[in-house]
Design a protein around this motif. Structure first.
Motif, PDB file in Angstrom:
ATOM      1  N   SER A 108      70.324   4.172  96.043  1.00 21.90           N
ATOM      2  CA  SER A 108      70.426   5.025  95.497  1.00 21.90           C
ATOM      3  C   SER A 108      68.764   5.730  95.673  1.00 21.90           C
ATOM      4  CB  SER A 108      70.763   4.351  94.298  1.00 21.90           C
ATOM      5  OG  SER A 108      72.209   4.006  94.084  1.00 21.90           O
ATOM      6  N   TYR A 109      67.883   4.807  95.535  1.00 23.33           N
ATOM      7  CA  TYR A 109      65.867   6.028  95.806  1.00 23.33           C
ATOM      8  C   TYR A 109      66.450   6.190  97.064  1.00 23.33           C
ATOM      9  CZ  TYR A 109      64.633   3.923  91.324  1.00 23.33           C
ATOM     10  OH  TYR A 109      63.947   3.369  89.365  1.00 23.33           O
ATOM     11  N   LEU A 110      66.553   5.588  98.242  1.00 22.18           N
ATOM     12  CA  LEU A 110      66.894   6.003  99.256  1.00 22.18           C
ATOM     13  C   LEU A 110      67.166   7.636  99.493  1.00 22.18           C
ATOM     14  CD1 LEU A 110      65.225   5.988 102.705  1.00 22.18           C
ATOM     15  CD2 LEU A 110      67.306   4.132 102.690  1.00 22.18           C
ATOM     16  N   LYS A 111      68.365   7.944  99.388  1.00 21.23           N
ATOM     17  CA  LYS A 111      69.414   8.506  98.888  1.00 21.23           C
ATOM     18  C   LYS A 111      68.734   9.792  98.322  1.00 21.23           C
ATOM     19  CE  LYS A 111      72.893   8.959 100.998  1.00 21.23           C
ATOM     20  NZ  LYS A 111      73.406   8.927 102.726  1.00 21.23           N
ATOM     21  N   ASP A 112      68.093   9.380  97.711  1.00 20.19           N
ATOM     22  CA  ASP A 112      67.510  10.654  96.279  1.00 20.19           C
ATOM     23  C   ASP A 112      66.359  11.317  96.733  1.00 20.19           C
ATOM     24  OD1 ASP A 112      68.203  12.394  94.347  1.00 20.19           O
ATOM     25  OD2 ASP A 112      67.308  10.884  93.213  1.00 20.19           O
ATOM     26  N   GLY A 113      65.368  10.238  98.333  1.00 22.32           N
ATOM     27  CA  GLY A 113      63.951  10.585  98.105  1.00 22.32           C
ATOM     28  C   GLY A 113      63.391   9.764  98.054  1.00 22.32           C
ATOM     29  N   ASN A 114      63.500   9.205  96.913  1.00 20.04           N
ATOM     30  CA  ASN A 114      62.749   8.144  96.290  1.00 20.04           C
ATOM     31  C   ASN A 114      62.089   6.598  97.394  1.00 20.04           C
ATOM     32  OD1 ASN A 114      60.313   6.913  94.348  1.00 20.04           O
ATOM     33  ND2 ASN A 114      61.977   7.486  92.696  1.00 20.04           N
ATOM     34  N   CYS A 115      61.079   7.030  98.262  1.00 25.01           N
ATOM     35  CA  CYS A 115      61.248   5.673  99.106  1.00 25.01           C
ATOM     36  C   CYS A 115      60.383   4.982  98.907  1.00 25.01           C
ATOM     37  CB  CYS A 115      59.724   6.009 100.514  1.00 25.01           C
ATOM     38  SG  CYS A 115      61.624   7.571 101.628  1.00 25.01           S
ATOM     39  N   ALA A 116      58.951   5.594  98.295  1.00 19.78           N
ATOM     40  CA  ALA A 116      58.281   4.436  97.378  1.00 19.78           C
ATOM     41  C   ALA A 116      58.948   3.721  96.254  1.00 19.78           C
ATOM     42  CB  ALA A 116      57.066   4.959  96.195  1.00 19.78           C
ATOM     43  N   GLU A 117      59.829   3.996  95.048  1.00 21.68           N
ATOM     44  CA  GLU A 117      60.086   2.807  94.436  1.00 21.68           C
ATOM     45  C   GLU A 117      61.809   2.011  95.471  1.00 21.68           C
ATOM     46  OE1 GLU A 117      59.978   2.542  91.254  1.00 21.68           O
ATOM     47  OE2 GLU A 117      58.470   3.402  91.889  1.00 21.68           O
ATOM     48  N   CYS A 118      62.626   3.005  96.359  1.00 22.63           N
ATOM     49  CA  CYS A 118      62.861   2.643  97.485  1.00 22.63           C
ATOM     50  C   CYS A 118      62.206   0.919  98.299  1.00 22.63           C
ATOM     51  CB  CYS A 118      63.521   2.940  98.881  1.00 22.63           C
ATOM     52  SG  CYS A 118      64.673   2.384  99.699  1.00 22.63           S
ATOM     53  N   VAL A 119      61.294   0.954  98.351  1.00 21.40           N
ATOM     54  CA  VAL A 119      59.981   0.362  98.861  1.00 21.40           C
ATOM     55  C   VAL A 119      59.613  -1.376  98.355  1.00 21.40           C
ATOM     56  CG1 VAL A 119      58.030  -0.853 100.161  1.00 21.40           C
ATOM     57  CG2 VAL A 119      59.082   1.021 101.028  1.00 21.40           C
ATOM     58  N   LYS A 120      59.853  -0.806  96.671  1.00 13.42           N
ATOM     59  CA  LYS A 120      59.460  -1.667  95.918  1.00 13.42           C
ATOM     60  C   LYS A 120      60.834  -2.451  95.299  1.00 13.42           C
ATOM     61  CE  LYS A 120      56.034   0.625  92.906  1.00 13.42           C
ATOM     62  NZ  LYS A 120      55.298   1.365  91.825  1.00 13.42           N
ATOM     63  N   ASP A 121      62.063  -2.114  95.269  1.00 13.55           N
ATOM     64  CA  ASP A 121      62.947  -2.719  94.687  1.00 13.55           C
ATOM     65  C   ASP A 121      63.606  -3.137  96.045  1.00 13.55           C
ATOM     66  OD1 ASP A 121      62.795  -1.958  92.265  1.00 13.55           O
ATOM     67  OD2 ASP A 121      65.314  -0.452  93.346  1.00 13.55           O
TER      68      ASP A 121
ATOM     69  N   TYR B 120      73.399  10.186  92.705  1.00  8.30           N
ATOM     70  CA  TYR B 120      72.406   8.889  92.854  1.00  8.30           C
ATOM     71  C   TYR B 120      71.652   8.812  91.742  1.00  8.30           C
ATOM     72  CZ  TYR B 120      73.800   9.878  97.401  1.00  8.30           C
ATOM     73  OH  TYR B 120      74.742  10.468  98.368  1.00  8.30           O
ATOM     74  N   GLY B 121      70.924   9.877  91.464  1.00  7.14           N
ATOM     75  CA  GLY B 121      70.157   9.346  89.925  1.00  7.14           C
ATOM     76  C   GLY B 121      71.558   8.967  89.006  1.00  7.14           C
TER      77      GLY B 121
ATOM     78  N   ARG C  60      64.595  -0.926 103.135  1.00  5.84           N
ATOM     79  CA  ARG C  60      62.707  -0.684 103.331  1.00  5.84           C
ATOM     80  C   ARG C  60      63.017  -0.088 104.668  1.00  5.84           C
ATOM     81  NH1 ARG C  60      59.338  -6.133 102.393  1.00  5.84           N
ATOM     82  NH2 ARG C  60      60.009  -6.369 104.318  1.00  5.84           N
ATOM     83  N   ALA C  61      63.156  -0.075 105.433  1.00  2.00           N
ATOM     84  CA  ALA C  61      62.813  -0.112 106.901  1.00  2.00           C
ATOM     85  C   ALA C  61      62.224   1.242 107.409  1.00  2.00           C
ATOM     86  CB  ALA C  61      63.526  -0.291 107.963  1.00  2.00           C
ATOM     87  N   ALA C  62      63.780   2.012 106.216  1.00  5.08           N
ATOM     88  CA  ALA C  62      63.792   3.623 106.743  1.00  5.08           C
ATOM     89  C   ALA C  62      62.938   3.963 105.851  1.00  5.08           C
ATOM     90  CB  ALA C  62      65.821   3.796 106.553  1.00  5.08           C
ATOM     91  N   ALA C  63      62.806   3.396 104.500  1.00  3.40           N
ATOM     92  CA  ALA C  63      61.835   4.091 103.533  1.00  3.40           C
ATOM     93  C   ALA C  63      60.086   4.219 104.258  1.00  3.40           C
ATOM     94  CB  ALA C  63      61.510   3.233 102.305  1.00  3.40           C
ATOM     95  N   TYR C  64      60.453   3.117 105.013  1.00  2.19           N
ATOM     96  CA  TYR C  64      58.768   3.269 104.901  1.00  2.19           C
ATOM     97  C   TYR C  64      58.593   4.079 106.524  1.00  2.19           C
ATOM     98  CZ  TYR C  64      57.242  -1.577 103.738  1.00  2.19           C
ATOM     99  OH  TYR C  64      57.064  -3.123 102.660  1.00  2.19           O
ATOM    100  N   GLU C  65      59.915   3.863 107.192  1.00  2.00           N
ATOM    101  CA  GLU C  65      59.419   5.124 108.560  1.00  2.00           C
ATOM    102  C   GLU C  65      59.866   6.516 107.348  1.00  2.00           C
ATOM    103  OE1 GLU C  65      62.670   6.692 111.932  1.00  2.00           O
ATOM    104  OE2 GLU C  65      62.971   4.969 111.385  1.00  2.00           O
ATOM    105  N   ALA C  66      60.041   6.597 106.412  1.00  2.00           N
ATOM    106  CA  ALA C  66      60.078   8.094 105.986  1.00  2.00           C
ATOM    107  C   ALA C  66      58.877   8.540 105.157  1.00  2.00           C
ATOM    108  CB  ALA C  66      61.135   8.704 104.857  1.00  2.00           C
TER     109      ALA C  66
END
Length: 319
Positions: free
Chosen positions: A62-75, A27-28, A93-99
């Motif tokens: 990729s950010y979501l799978k890597d656990g970087n939820c804040a960057e996932c939300v931004k993208d 993912y990185g 984004r919903a999954a990231a917000y949930e995390a």
């Protein structure tokens, strides 16, 4: 810069390389390749917002799978600015917000997805999880604290229905580390969508109606739930399931179904009446009276509501 002797890669080649890294769990590296593709696309000056939206959405995955939820939300937010109401960035984004335990925002995104395509299991599952989490966090009036759910215009729904396939799943925060590449852009499932889903939902609703007539309210509620998984915008299915929940003494669930029906149709008589019934049983007498008063303003001669009002007055006198 590409190494000497290697030709510069195109946006499409970088995207494909990112896709391959994503599918292999790197993912990185996928993030780096998508970032290069985004930079090259933006530098080229091409006016192709949909292509750029996909790149941001893929990097978000990729950010979501890597656990970087804040960057996932931004993208995901950038992706949605470029191409509004995209199902995949909304789900990611919903999954990231949930995390991130931002449950209200996650709920709004899951519900927005269901406006676009009511046959997506990931959105139904997410909505159910958020409903439970918000009920525990904010209490019975949790819906009043929600941000507004943006309406999806009809022309957008029709356009997306033609180009969007049903997503199998998006990994939940609990599954994210071990799940397979379920949120990948090309994965689909075999559940019905569009007109087929609506037709199947109607048949399940009719099966539920038959079971209600036989007094089999628990089985009927299950049929209505299956129907709503395929078509979450059918008001009468919510009010019918609320009737079953009343018979089963599941009063909180009845209130929730009536609230959903009233969100879709604010003047729905059955939803107001059945919510009033449930609130009476929950001893929420003030809210019950408010529902009855609203109903009687719409339909002053409703004898069932008048009778319930009299029953409520007797109960309050006996306190």
């Amino acid at each position: 810069m590409p190494p000497k002797g290697r030709p510069a890669q195109s946006v499409a080649q970088l995207k494909q390389a990112g896709n391959e890294r994503f599918k292999s769990g790197q993912y990185g590296e996928a993030v780096l390749l998508y970032s290069q593709a985004i930079k090259l696309h933006e530098k080229s000056g091409k006016k192709n917002p949909e292509e750029l939206s996909i790149l941001y959405s893929n990097r978000a995955a990729s950010y979501l799978k890597d656990g970087n939820c804040a960057e996932c939300v931004k993208d995901c937010s950038v992706s949605l600015d470029l191409s509004p109401f995209g199902v995949k960035p909304l789900l990611r984004r919903a999954a990231a917000y949930e995390a991130l335990e931002r449950y209200r925002l996650a709920y709004v995104d899951y519900k927005t997805v269901l406006q676009v395509d009511c046959g997506i299991p990931a959105a139904h599952d997410g909505t159910n999880r958020m409903t439970k989490a918000l009920s525990e966090q904010d209490g019975p009036c949790w819906r009043e604290k929600l941000p507004p759910i943006p309406p999806v215009p009809l022309e957008v729904r029709e356009r997306l229905a033609q180009s969007t396939t049903t997503i199998k799943a998006v990994p939940t925060p609990q599954q994210n580390g071990a799940a397979d590449t379920a949120c990948w852009e090309s994965e689909v499932c075999g559940v019905p969508t569009g007109a087929e889903a609506v037709k199947r939902a109607q048949l399940l609703k009719e099966e539920g109606n038959t079971l209600v007539k036989k007094g089999e309210h628990r089985r009927a509620a299950e049929k209505y739930s299956e129907s709503l998984n395929l078509n979450a915008s059918e008001v009468t299915t919510y009010t019918n399931r609320a009737l079953c929940y009343l018979s089963l003494k599941m009063y909180r669930e009845a209130v929730r179904d009536c609230e959903e029906a009233l969100r879709l149709d604010p003047s729905n008589i059955k939803a107001l009446y059945r919510r009033a019934q449930a609130r009476k049983e929950l001893k929420e007498y003030k809210a019950c009276a408010a529902d009855i008063n609203t109903l009687l303003k719409i339909e002053p001669q409703n004898t069932a509501a008048q009778k319930l009002q009299q029953e409520l007055q007797r109960v309050k006198k006996g306190q």
